[in-house]
Design an enzyme around this catalytic site. Structure first.
Site, PDB file in Angstrom:
ATOM      1  N   HIS A  15     -36.147 -51.317  -9.736  1.00 19.11           N
ATOM      2  CA  HIS A  15     -34.973 -51.677 -10.513  1.00 19.11           C
ATOM      3  C   HIS A  15     -33.752 -50.803  -9.803  1.00 19.11           C
ATOM      4  CE1 HIS A  15     -32.495 -52.444 -14.262  1.00 19.11           C
ATOM      5  NE2 HIS A  15     -31.633 -51.697 -13.514  1.00 19.11           N
ATOM      6  N   HIS A  17     -29.471 -50.824  -8.301  1.00 18.45           N
ATOM      7  CA  HIS A  17     -28.077 -51.216  -8.087  1.00 18.45           C
ATOM      8  C   HIS A  17     -27.735 -50.815  -6.737  1.00 18.45           C
ATOM      9  CE1 HIS A  17     -27.649 -52.509 -12.383  1.00 18.45           C
ATOM     10  NE2 HIS A  17     -28.695 -51.214 -12.458  1.00 18.45           N
ATOM     11  N   LEU A  18     -27.522 -51.940  -5.930  1.00 20.14           N
ATOM     12  CA  LEU A  18     -27.101 -51.540  -4.457  1.00 20.14           C
ATOM     13  C   LEU A  18     -25.597 -51.665  -4.317  1.00 20.14           C
ATOM     14  CD1 LEU A  18     -29.739 -52.617  -1.997  1.00 20.14           C
ATOM     15  CD2 LEU A  18     -29.120 -50.513  -2.239  1.00 20.14           C
ATOM     16  N   ARG A  19     -25.018 -52.515  -5.098  1.00 15.84           N
ATOM     17  CA  ARG A  19     -23.425 -52.817  -4.988  1.00 15.84           C
ATOM     18  C   ARG A  19     -23.311 -53.813  -3.840  1.00 15.84           C
ATOM     19  NH1 ARG A  19     -23.582 -51.375 -10.009  1.00 15.84           N
ATOM     20  NH2 ARG A  19     -23.325 -49.058 -10.464  1.00 15.84           N
ATOM     21  N   ASN A  43     -25.823 -57.540 -10.784  1.00 12.51           N
ATOM     22  CA  ASN A  43     -24.499 -57.469 -11.572  1.00 12.51           C
ATOM     23  C   ASN A  43     -23.500 -57.049 -10.776  1.00 12.51           C
ATOM     24  OD1 ASN A  43     -25.542 -54.489 -11.031  1.00 12.51           O
ATOM     25  ND2 ASN A  43     -24.549 -53.772 -12.978  1.00 12.51           N
ATOM     26  N   LYS A 105     -32.428 -61.486 -14.309  1.00 16.33           N
ATOM     27  CA  LYS A 105     -32.342 -60.494 -14.997  1.00 16.33           C
ATOM     28  C   LYS A 105     -31.395 -60.939 -16.202  1.00 16.33           C
ATOM     29  CE  LYS A 105     -31.551 -56.057 -16.201  1.00 16.33           C
ATOM     30  NZ  LYS A 105     -30.806 -55.098 -15.482  1.00 16.33           N
ATOM     31  N   HIS A 143     -32.538 -56.063 -19.942  1.00 19.80           N
ATOM     32  CA  HIS A 143     -31.822 -54.770 -20.425  1.00 19.80           C
ATOM     33  C   HIS A 143     -31.785 -55.018 -21.920  1.00 19.80           C
ATOM     34  CE1 HIS A 143     -28.320 -51.674 -20.027  1.00 19.80           C
ATOM     35  NE2 HIS A 143     -28.466 -52.326 -21.289  1.00 19.80           N
ATOM     36  N   HIS A 181     -35.936 -50.034 -17.666  1.00 22.73           N
ATOM     37  CA  HIS A 181     -35.638 -48.612 -18.353  1.00 22.73           C
ATOM     38  C   HIS A 181     -35.598 -48.381 -19.583  1.00 22.73           C
ATOM     39  CE1 HIS A 181     -31.911 -51.208 -18.998  1.00 22.73           C
ATOM     40  NE2 HIS A 181     -31.388 -51.122 -17.594  1.00 22.73           N
ATOM     41  N   LEU A 226     -26.718 -46.051 -19.062  1.00 22.93           N
ATOM     42  CA  LEU A 226     -27.135 -47.034 -20.318  1.00 22.93           C
ATOM     43  C   LEU A 226     -28.583 -47.603 -19.823  1.00 22.93           C
ATOM     44  CD1 LEU A 226     -23.611 -48.746 -20.797  1.00 22.93           C
ATOM     45  CD2 LEU A 226     -24.899 -47.187 -22.568  1.00 22.93           C
ATOM     46  N   ASP A 254     -33.112 -47.466 -11.418  1.00 25.36           N
ATOM     47  CA  ASP A 254     -31.876 -47.878 -12.075  1.00 25.36           C
ATOM     48  C   ASP A 254     -30.820 -47.106 -11.462  1.00 25.36           C
ATOM     49  OD1 ASP A 254     -29.970 -49.188 -13.564  1.00 25.36           O
ATOM     50  OD2 ASP A 254     -30.315 -47.814 -15.425  1.00 25.36           O
ATOM     51  N   HIS A 258     -21.455 -44.770  -9.056  1.00 28.64           N
ATOM     52  CA  HIS A 258     -20.076 -44.892  -9.462  1.00 28.64           C
ATOM     53  C   HIS A 258     -19.455 -43.822  -8.806  1.00 28.64           C
ATOM     54  CE1 HIS A 258     -20.587 -48.195 -12.451  1.00 28.64           C
ATOM     55  NE2 HIS A 258     -21.799 -47.504 -12.848  1.00 28.64           N
ATOM     56  N   ALA A 270     -20.852 -45.974 -16.675  1.00 33.14           N
ATOM     57  CA  ALA A 270     -22.324 -45.459 -17.027  1.00 33.14           C
ATOM     58  C   ALA A 270     -23.163 -45.758 -15.639  1.00 33.14           C
ATOM     59  CB  ALA A 270     -23.007 -46.448 -18.409  1.00 33.14           C
TER      60      ALA A 270
HETATM   61  C1  NCD Z   1     -25.828 -49.825 -14.303  1.00 28.53           C
HETATM   62  C2  NCD Z   1     -24.537 -50.134 -13.326  1.00 28.53           C
HETATM   63  O1  NCD Z   1     -23.738 -49.179 -13.322  1.00 28.53           O
HETATM   64  O2  NCD Z   1     -24.837 -51.067 -12.775  1.00 28.53           O
HETATM   65  N1  NCD Z   1     -25.440 -48.894 -15.257  1.00 28.53           N
HETATM   66  C3  NCD Z   1     -26.226 -48.021 -15.788  1.00 28.53           C
HETATM   67  O3  NCD Z   1     -25.776 -47.055 -16.629  1.00 28.53           O
HETATM   68  N2  NCD Z   1     -27.601 -48.228 -15.927  1.00 28.53           N
HETATM   69  C4  NCD Z   1     -26.118 -51.035 -15.277  1.00 28.53           C
HETATM   70  C5  NCD Z   1     -27.275 -51.079 -16.022  1.00 28.53           C
HETATM   71  O4  NCD Z   1     -28.212 -51.244 -15.503  1.00 28.53           O
HETATM   72  O5  NCD Z   1     -27.182 -50.723 -17.096  1.00 28.53           O
HETATM   73 ZN    ZN Z   2     -29.687 -51.144 -14.284  1.00 33.73          ZN
END
Ligand code: NCD
Ligand code: ZN
Length: 353
Positions: A15, A17-19, A43, A105, A143, A181, A226, A254, A258, A270
């Site tokens: 899990h 997030h690579l943006r 996302n 997802k 989620h 998560h 989150l 996860d 940011h 988050a």
């Molecule tokens: C994630 C994000 O910033 O893309 N943020 C997080 O707090 N985990 C989104 C997510 O997985 O809920």
């Molecule tokens: Zn996530």
């Protein structure tokens, strides 16, 4: 004698997030240093909803890996599609037939970062997609939080289990489900005992911290993610699950970058950034409860087994040597504050030359 090194099959992150764009270029190297494969969250803005978009995103990730001079590591991004009220059976069939989309997802609309296109009513609106996923063996990654503002933010996962997980499982008994998560004892109990192919990912922050971490001496935005951190009893239940012999719990960071200034503001974003030091953090948790022997199963075996993918052939080594986590790292024009910034961790990853 205390164990000084730990060599295990190279882990994967189930899990992540690579943006995209410059953010992707800034963070992807950290993941490549730690993991062989990663399930990449969809996302983005706009969200990755089709196989064609996933293909383009995958190419962008591989280009970013190359731009970091890391192509020789053989890093494999495992792509996902973002489920919407309009995802069709054809979208799912295309995913199942592709060699690079591995899951879909579910973000309940409004649950988290970039989730405005999320699902408004899973069981009412997504029957065709869920039916096709069950038929083709495509896992649904969830989620698991209700978005109802009347439900206390600390109870949203537990309420989601009653309102969505139970009816979903009943309606689609053979659907592969990963409860992403998980953060509560209720989540652990649900996943351990659920019928059908059910699993869960667990993050480093939920294993290491309880909700006090967000409020120690003031408000600490770098512990805000989150689903939100919970009470100590929940943290302990997660540690018990991760270090147990159940095949259903595996590693998913996860990691969600940011920029520092977007977390340290009146309405901060988050997400915790753990791609830099995830294995060092997880190893510390397993060591603290005397279960280093179970770390490889959690980090490297159970994930591919659940997804029906081969385990990695290479290995990595962790050493009992202090690792000082930087206070911040560069992130384009801004910086990123990694999880456990400034702390000294007992384990360090032996990095490739
Ligand atoms: C994630 C994000 O910033 O893309 N943020 C997080 O707090 N985990 C989104 C997510 O997985 O809920
Ligand atoms: Zn996530």
């Amino acid at each position: 004698m205390t164990q000084q090194t730990l060599t295990i099959t190279t882990p994967d992150d189930w899990h992540l997030h690579l943006r995209d764009g410059d953010a992707l270029k800034a963070v992807v190297g950290d993941t490549v240093n730690q993991f062989r494969r990663a399930i990449v969250m969809p996302n983005l803005r706009p969200p990755v909803t089709t196989v064609a978009m996933a293909k383009k995103y995958r190419e962008e990730i591989l280009q970013a890996v190359a731009a970091n001079g890391l192509s020789d590591r053989g890093f494999e991004p495992l792509m996902t599609l973002y489920l919407t009220d309009n995802t069709s059976a054809a979208d799912i069939e295309a995913a199942a037939q592709s060699s690079f989309v591995h899951a879909v997802k579910l973000y309940p609309a409004g649950a988290t970062t970039n989730s405005d296109s999320g699902v408004t009513d899973l069981l009412g609106r997504c029957q065709v997609a869920l039916e096709a996923m069950q038929r083709h063996g495509v896992p649904l990654l969830i989620h698991g939080e209700v978005t109802d503002s009347h439900v206390d933010v600390f109870d949203r996962e537990a309420v989601f289990i009653d309102r969505v997980m139970h009816p979903l499982r009943k309606a689609y008994p053979a659907l592969k489900v990963v409860f992403e998560h998980i953060t509560t004892k209720e989540g652990v109990d649900y996943v351990r005992d659920a019928d059908g192919p059910t699993a869960a990912t667990i993050t480093p922050q939920h294993l290491l911290y309880n909700r006090n971490a967000m409020f120690t001496g003031g408000i600490r935005p770098h512990f805000y993610c989150l689903p939100i951190l919970k009470r100590e009893v929940h943290r302990q239940a997660l540690v018990d699950a991760a270090t147990s012999d159940s095949p259903r719990f595996f590693l998913g960071t996860d990691s969600a970058p940011h920029a520092k200034h977007l977390k340290e503001m009146a309405c901060g974003c988050a997400g915790c950034y753990s791609a830099l030091n995830a294995l060092e953090l997880y190893a510390m948790v397993f060591d603290e409860v005397g279960q280093l022997g179970r770390f490889e199963a959690f980090a490297s075996h159970r994930g591919p087994d659940f997804y029906g993918l081969p385990r990695n052939k290479s290995t990595i080594t962790l050493k009992r040597e202090p690792f000082k986590v930087p206070e911040q790292i560069p992130f384009g024009e801004s910086t990123l504050v990694p999880l456990a910034a400034g702390e000294t961790l007992p384990w360090s990853l032996e990095h490739h030359a």
